[in-house]
Design a protein around this motif. Structure first.
Motif, PDB file in Angstrom:
ATOM      1  N   ALA A  11       0.823  -1.213   0.000  1.00 61.61           N
ATOM      2  CA  ALA A  11       0.000   0.000   0.000  1.00 61.61           C
ATOM      3  C   ALA A  11       0.855   1.260   0.000  1.00 61.61           C
ATOM      4  O   ALA A  11       0.587   2.212  -0.739  1.00 61.61           O
ATOM      5  CB  ALA A  11      -0.928  -0.004   1.214  1.00 61.61           C
ATOM      6  N   LEU A  12       1.897   1.293   0.836  1.00 56.57           N
ATOM      7  CA  LEU A  12       2.784   2.451   0.879  1.00 56.57           C
ATOM      8  C   LEU A  12       3.461   2.672  -0.473  1.00 56.57           C
ATOM      9  O   LEU A  12       3.529   3.797  -0.983  1.00 56.57           O
ATOM     10  CB  LEU A  12       3.856   2.246   1.957  1.00 56.57           C
ATOM     11  CG  LEU A  12       3.397   2.375   3.413  1.00 56.57           C
ATOM     12  CD1 LEU A  12       4.503   1.919   4.357  1.00 56.57           C
ATOM     13  CD2 LEU A  12       2.992   3.806   3.730  1.00 56.57           C
ATOM     14  N   ILE A  13       3.949   1.589  -1.050  1.00 54.41           N
ATOM     15  CA  ILE A  13       4.597   1.690  -2.355  1.00 54.41           C
ATOM     16  C   ILE A  13       3.587   2.078  -3.425  1.00 54.41           C
ATOM     17  O   ILE A  13       3.901   2.840  -4.352  1.00 54.41           O
ATOM     18  CB  ILE A  13       5.287   0.352  -2.711  1.00 54.41           C
ATOM     19  CG1 ILE A  13       6.433   0.095  -1.734  1.00 54.41           C
ATOM     20  CG2 ILE A  13       5.802   0.362  -4.141  1.00 54.41           C
ATOM     21  CD1 ILE A  13       7.058  -1.282  -1.855  1.00 54.41           C
ATOM     22  N   ALA A  14       2.354   1.572  -3.294  1.00 55.05           N
ATOM     23  CA  ALA A  14       1.314   1.888  -4.270  1.00 55.05           C
ATOM     24  C   ALA A  14       1.031   3.387  -4.316  1.00 55.05           C
ATOM     25  O   ALA A  14       0.907   3.977  -5.393  1.00 55.05           O
ATOM     26  CB  ALA A  14       0.029   1.130  -3.929  1.00 55.05           C
ATOM     27  N   ILE A  15       0.943   3.992  -3.152  1.00 56.87           N
ATOM     28  CA  ILE A  15       0.653   5.428  -3.097  1.00 56.87           C
ATOM     29  C   ILE A  15       1.800   6.236  -3.674  1.00 56.87           C
ATOM     30  O   ILE A  15       1.596   7.146  -4.482  1.00 56.87           O
ATOM     31  CB  ILE A  15       0.358   5.846  -1.635  1.00 56.87           C
ATOM     32  CG1 ILE A  15      -0.945   5.186  -1.162  1.00 56.87           C
ATOM     33  CG2 ILE A  15       0.257   7.370  -1.525  1.00 56.87           C
ATOM     34  CD1 ILE A  15      -1.211   5.346   0.319  1.00 56.87           C
ATOM     35  N   SER A  16       3.030   5.890  -3.284  1.00 58.29           N
ATOM     36  CA  SER A  16       4.191   6.629  -3.810  1.00 58.29           C
ATOM     37  C   SER A  16       4.361   6.384  -5.298  1.00 58.29           C
ATOM     38  O   SER A  16       4.633   7.317  -6.070  1.00 58.29           O
ATOM     39  CB  SER A  16       5.454   6.225  -3.052  1.00 58.29           C
ATOM     40  OG  SER A  16       5.740   4.858  -3.233  1.00 58.29           O
ATOM     41  N   ASN A  17       4.184   5.138  -5.727  1.00 54.10           N
ATOM     42  CA  ASN A  17       4.316   4.830  -7.146  1.00 54.10           C
ATOM     43  C   ASN A  17       3.200   5.451  -7.969  1.00 54.10           C
ATOM     44  O   ASN A  17       3.393   5.801  -9.135  1.00 54.10           O
ATOM     45  CB  ASN A  17       4.335   3.320  -7.363  1.00 54.10           C
ATOM     46  CG  ASN A  17       5.661   2.704  -7.007  1.00 54.10           C
ATOM     47  OD1 ASN A  17       6.619   3.402  -6.684  1.00 54.10           O
ATOM     48  ND2 ASN A  17       5.744   1.383  -7.071  1.00 54.10           N
ATOM     49  N   GLY A  18       2.017   5.584  -7.354  1.00 52.58           N
ATOM     50  CA  GLY A  18       0.902   6.200  -8.078  1.00 52.58           C
ATOM     51  C   GLY A  18       1.224   7.622  -8.471  1.00 52.58           C
ATOM     52  O   GLY A  18       1.091   8.011  -9.640  1.00 52.58           O
ATOM     53  N   VAL A  19       1.676   8.424  -7.497  1.00 48.26           N
ATOM     54  CA  VAL A  19       2.059   9.803  -7.803  1.00 48.26           C
ATOM     55  C   VAL A  19       3.263   9.809  -8.739  1.00 48.26           C
ATOM     56  O   VAL A  19       3.323  10.584  -9.697  1.00 48.26           O
ATOM     57  CB  VAL A  19       2.392  10.575  -6.510  1.00 48.26           C
ATOM     58  CG1 VAL A  19       2.853  11.991  -6.835  1.00 48.26           C
ATOM     59  CG2 VAL A  19       1.177  10.621  -5.585  1.00 48.26           C
ATOM     60  N   GLY A  20       4.212   8.897  -8.481  1.00 45.92           N
ATOM     61  CA  GLY A  20       5.405   8.833  -9.316  1.00 45.92           C
ATOM     62  C   GLY A  20       5.094   8.453 -10.747  1.00 45.92           C
ATOM     63  O   GLY A  20       5.575   9.086 -11.694  1.00 45.92           O
ATOM     64  N   ILE A  21       4.263   7.435 -10.931  1.00 46.54           N
ATOM     65  CA  ILE A  21       3.899   6.987 -12.276  1.00 46.54           C
ATOM     66  C   ILE A  21       3.088   8.053 -12.998  1.00 46.54           C
ATOM     67  O   ILE A  21       3.282   8.307 -14.186  1.00 46.54           O
ATOM     68  CB  ILE A  21       3.115   5.662 -12.213  1.00 46.54           C
ATOM     69  CG1 ILE A  21       4.055   4.524 -11.803  1.00 46.54           C
ATOM     70  CG2 ILE A  21       2.474   5.339 -13.555  1.00 46.54           C
ATOM     71  CD1 ILE A  21       3.348   3.224 -11.506  1.00 46.54           C
ATOM     72  N   GLY A  22       2.163   8.695 -12.257  1.00 45.47           N
ATOM     73  CA  GLY A  22       1.378   9.768 -12.867  1.00 45.47           C
ATOM     74  C   GLY A  22       2.267  10.892 -13.358  1.00 45.47           C
ATOM     75  O   GLY A  22       2.115  11.387 -14.489  1.00 45.47           O
ATOM     76  N   GLY A  23       3.217  11.301 -12.519  1.00 46.75           N
ATOM     77  CA  GLY A  23       4.141  12.360 -12.919  1.00 46.75           C
ATOM     78  C   GLY A  23       5.090  11.908 -14.004  1.00 46.75           C
ATOM     79  O   GLY A  23       5.344  12.631 -14.977  1.00 46.75           O
TER      80      GLY A  23
END
Length: 460
Positions: free
Chosen positions: A63-75
């Motif tokens: 979950a922690l990685i998902a949230i960080s990766n979500g913003v990261g992947i979006g950017g």
């Protein structure tokens, strides 16, 4: 437009771009996976309860990685599309917004700490396993800001095609973790908390390297400046249009792991959790190359989409799929060939040797998982590149919640087949889902070949 080697790769030959951008990330992810394996090996010395404890944290780690990766992947996806569009100033602004959003979300995540014990108990764990899990996860949730910044900064570099430096940072963090684990766990006698502190300290040092590259040396393609920064809702929407589906996609996987862990606990108790969490570490290691290739696919297809080049988009996607299947077939064969040696690494202590047999059974069932995984992972990455985040989310939701979890419960609990039934149900649901995902990817490519033009490429 300012150029770097990474940007030149993004805008060059699609097959070469996939290789040049993906390989550094494959190497980096392999080091990170090596750390995860070694971490589990060190923790295994503390007994099966400790293994089960980090297994309980696994969905939260997801979950922690998902949230960080979500913003990261979006950017990252938006930056790649801007490079294809030849719009550097917009790429810079997207990078700044990504960092700010990550810091805000990291602060909010700390509020979950008081509820961890209750959640672990609800899953079905008990006794010392829950105590250890709370101790381990509290430390890592407390460092959520560091985790989010590190992952987002890494994604920014990937978005501009600079995967070599992203690789260096990941390798640094992984090596530090490998070195610090035994020191914190055994030399300093900190137990499972030592494993968490080793991880957090390694991430902190890695984040400082990103700070140096992005804010001190300033030789990256994007330039990040906080002076006169103002939140732009259109940019936030664009990041979240890919980031939220990407986060929800990974959160869906985390939630499915939560549910699967509960199913495993029902079918096999705490020992079942230890088998599943340990075995899944091995599986996750096996599909690491696809994580690296996914970074390349998102970046290259994003640049191709931004420049309205559907042919380049198709070539990069299909080439990545072929390479992925070939690599994962080799991985599957190697794991099957050395399964006894691999399993021993996690069951060498007197308190964990009793799970060896069940772990070997798990590894045999997962053989089919590896060569079929590229169909889902790389198709989802392509959807992220072409700004179709909802399609990427659909793939994850179909594979995990709709098919894997119900089938694992059906065969493992309803049909009373125990742990082997759980493993069979997981594989069956996975194979059906990835087949559908690949067909959807081919259909989308076919559509884009007839509709994608410079006039239809729109950015907010």
């Amino acid at each position: 437009m300012k150029t770097t080697k990474g940007v030149q790769n993004l805008l060059g030959d699609p097959k070469k771009a996939i290789v040049k951008i993906s390989i550094p990330m494959v190497i980096a992810m392999s080091f990170q996976s090596l750390y995860n394996i070694i971490d589990a090996i060190w923790v295994a010395g503390l007994g099966s309860d400790a293994l089960a404890a980090i297994g309980l944290f696994f969905p939260f780690s997801f979950a922690l990685i998902a949230i960080s990766n979500g913003v990261g992947i979006g950017g990252s996806s938006a930056i790649s599309r801007r490079i294809g569009q030849n719009n550097k100033s917009a790429a810079d602004n997207i990078a700044v917004h990504s960092v700010v959003l990550g810091i805000i979300l990291g602060i909010l995540l700390i509020s979950f700490i008081p509820f961890l014990g209750t959640i672990f108990s609800v899953i079905g764990a008990s006794g010392i396993t829950v105590t250890m899990a709370v101790e381990y996860s509290t430390i890592l949730f407390g460092g959520a800001v560091v985790l989010l910044f590190t992952n987002i900064a890494n994604a920014i570099l990937r978005g501009e095609g600079d995967t070599k430096r992203a690789m260096y940072a990941i390798i640094l963090g992984s090596v530090l973790n490998i070195v610090l684990d035994p020191i914190f766990i055994y030399v300093l006698n900190m137990g499972i908390a030592g494993a968490a502190w080793a991880t957090l300290l390694s991430m902190l040092i890695t984040s400082l390297l990103f700070v140096y590259w992005l804010f001190v040396k300033k030789d990256t393609f994007v330039n990040i400046h906080f002076k006169d920064f103002k939140m732009n809702l259109n940019i936030i929407k664009e990041i979240f249009s890919i980031g939220i589906p990407a986060s929800v996609s990974q959160l869906t996987m985390a939630f499915s792991m939560f549910l699967l862990t509960a199913i495993v606990a029902k079918a096999g108790g705490n020992d079942g959790i230890a088998v599943f969490s340990t075995g899944w570490r091995i599986v996750s290691t096996g599909v690491i190359p696809m994580v690296g290739f996914a970074a390349g696919v998102t970046a290259v297809t994003g640049a191709a989409y931004g420049s309205a080049n559907p042919e380049k988009l198709e070539i990069s996607y299909k080439y990545a799929i072929k390479m992925g299947i070939l690599i994962e077939l080799v991985v599957a064969a190697l794991i099957l060939l050395f399964e006894n040696q691999i399993a021993y690494l996690f069951t060498y202590s007197e308190t964990s040797v009793h799970i060896l047999g069940d772990l070997l059974v798990f590894l045999k069932y997962m053989f089919v998982f590896y060569p079929t995984m590229p169909l889902a992972v790389l198709t989802a990455a392509m959807f992220q590149g072409v700004s179709k985040g909802k399609n990427s989310l659909f793939i994850s939701f179909l594979r995990t919640i709709i098919l894997q979890v119900p089938m694992a419960y059906l065969f493992g609990v309803v049909f009373n087949q125990g742990l082997t039934g759980v493993w069979f149900g997981m594989i069956l649901g996975h194979v059906i889902a990835v087949s559908i995902a690949f067909l959807l990817g081919l259909y989308t490519i076919k559509q884009l070949k007839t509709t994608l033009t410079p006039e239809t490429v729109k950015f907010r």
